[in-house]
Design a protein around this motif. Sequence first.
Motif, PDB file in Angstrom:
ATOM      1  N   SER A 156       0.831  -1.202   0.000  1.00 31.21           N
ATOM      2  CA  SER A 156       0.000   0.000   0.000  1.00 31.21           C
ATOM      3  C   SER A 156       0.869   1.258   0.000  1.00 31.21           C
ATOM      4  CB  SER A 156      -0.935  -0.007   1.212  1.00 31.21           C
ATOM      5  OG  SER A 156      -1.784   1.115   1.209  1.00 31.21           O
ATOM      6  N   ASP A 157       2.007   1.208   0.729  1.00 30.06           N
ATOM      7  CA  ASP A 157       2.925   2.347   0.747  1.00 30.06           C
ATOM      8  C   ASP A 157       3.556   2.568  -0.627  1.00 30.06           C
ATOM      9  OD1 ASP A 157       2.476   2.958   3.391  1.00 30.06           O
ATOM     10  OD2 ASP A 157       4.135   1.731   4.135  1.00 30.06           O
ATOM     11  N   ILE A 176     -11.601  -4.129   1.043  1.00 31.11           N
ATOM     12  CA  ILE A 176     -10.638  -4.332  -0.038  1.00 31.11           C
ATOM     13  C   ILE A 176     -10.628  -5.771  -0.544  1.00 31.11           C
ATOM     14  CG2 ILE A 176      -9.187  -2.446   0.744  1.00 31.11           C
ATOM     15  CD1 ILE A 176      -7.318  -4.500   2.013  1.00 31.11           C
ATOM     16  N   ARG A 187      -4.757   2.950   6.338  1.00 30.73           N
ATOM     17  CA  ARG A 187      -5.041   4.312   5.859  1.00 30.73           C
ATOM     18  C   ARG A 187      -6.553   4.542   5.776  1.00 30.73           C
ATOM     19  NH1 ARG A 187      -1.647   5.578   2.572  1.00 30.73           N
ATOM     20  NH2 ARG A 187      -0.158   3.891   2.834  1.00 30.73           N
ATOM     21  N   PRO A 195      -8.574   3.336   1.440  1.00 26.36           N
ATOM     22  CA  PRO A 195      -7.859   2.170   0.914  1.00 26.36           C
ATOM     23  C   PRO A 195      -7.410   2.402  -0.535  1.00 26.36           C
ATOM     24  CG  PRO A 195      -9.890   1.518   2.004  1.00 26.36           C
ATOM     25  CD  PRO A 195      -9.937   3.007   1.878  1.00 26.36           C
ATOM     26  N   ASN A 196      -6.240   1.882  -0.868  1.00 27.36           N
ATOM     27  CA  ASN A 196      -5.737   2.039  -2.235  1.00 27.36           C
ATOM     28  C   ASN A 196      -5.299   0.714  -2.842  1.00 27.36           C
ATOM     29  OD1 ASN A 196      -3.448   1.531  -0.784  1.00 27.36           O
ATOM     30  ND2 ASN A 196      -2.335   3.381  -1.379  1.00 27.36           N
ATOM     31  N   VAL A 197      -5.670  -0.408  -2.205  1.00 21.02           N
ATOM     32  CA  VAL A 197      -5.267  -1.728  -2.676  1.00 21.02           C
ATOM     33  C   VAL A 197      -6.486  -2.644  -2.738  1.00 21.02           C
ATOM     34  CG1 VAL A 197      -3.935  -3.795  -2.136  1.00 21.02           C
ATOM     35  CG2 VAL A 197      -2.904  -1.544  -1.804  1.00 21.02           C
ATOM     36  N   ASP A 252       1.029   4.288  -2.598  1.00 18.68           N
ATOM     37  CA  ASP A 252       0.825   5.642  -2.091  1.00 18.68           C
ATOM     38  C   ASP A 252       1.889   6.613  -2.600  1.00 18.68           C
ATOM     39  OD1 ASP A 252      -0.805   7.353  -0.475  1.00 18.68           O
ATOM     40  OD2 ASP A 252       0.805   7.416   0.995  1.00 18.68           O
ATOM     41  N   ASN A 274      -6.609  -2.192   7.257  1.00 17.30           N
ATOM     42  CA  ASN A 274      -5.946  -1.304   6.311  1.00 17.30           C
ATOM     43  C   ASN A 274      -5.564  -0.037   7.067  1.00 17.30           C
ATOM     44  OD1 ASN A 274      -5.790   0.896   4.141  1.00 17.30           O
ATOM     45  ND2 ASN A 274      -5.846  -0.992   2.950  1.00 17.30           N
TER      46      ASN A 274
END
Length: 245
Positions: A165-166, A235, A195, A198-200, A169, A193
């Motif tokens: 995820s980093d 996610i 953050r 979520p980005n994944v 990001d 998660n």
Amino acid sequence: MNPQLYSEELLEVAVAVAKLGDPTWLLKVQGNGKELHDEAVERVRDFAARMKPIIENDEANRAAETRKIAAEKRQQTEAAMAAAVVNLKSEFGKITQMTDAQSRGYAFEKFLTKLFQTFDITTRGSYKINDEQIDGAFTLDNMDYLLEAKWQSKPIDAPEVVIFSDKVDNKLDNTLGVFISMSGFTKRAINNNHRHRPNVLLMDGSDLAAILDRAIDLPELIAKKKIHAAQTGEIMISAFQLVYS
């Protein structure tokens, strides 16, 4: 002398005449230009009225032929897709029988590249940037994704999802990530998660099985996972839940 031989050409000429509209250029004829124009307008209108059912029938036939060609292309595309997925399924079966983890990992990466290409998804193989290893990347529906792929003996835990995820990001705002784990994920990885946004998206072996069994196509699966995550913040949702819910 032989109208049947040139029936298509005659029809094209007749349709063109019927669609002449207002032949204003006749007004420029010196002397009787106005008379020629008025007579031409009347004759074209009369001819167009008589040609109307013929034109409509011709347009209907052309539309039917266009639909037929499109349907044939769809059938050919579907047949090619089905054959490609059968080959992928066979290749995947061979990978599952590999005992060496490193060889299996390399084979799995190549398999995923072929899988994405089969569904016409622009993809990039593994690469390294600033000492950061990226398993792959692809573009779908104007959205850029980083790809992480793991085939381990145990489910992926939260720290590995956080690390990926980093990586995501650190890229542009419209970048998301897809983490594929053949061994699945722990509950903590799915629920924890770190953050707010979520980005994944997570995929597991059952998702790949659904794709290879043609229960759902890869682009549709990713799109539906993305929509689900956008609406719920979750996610991970399985392909079978999306297909049969």
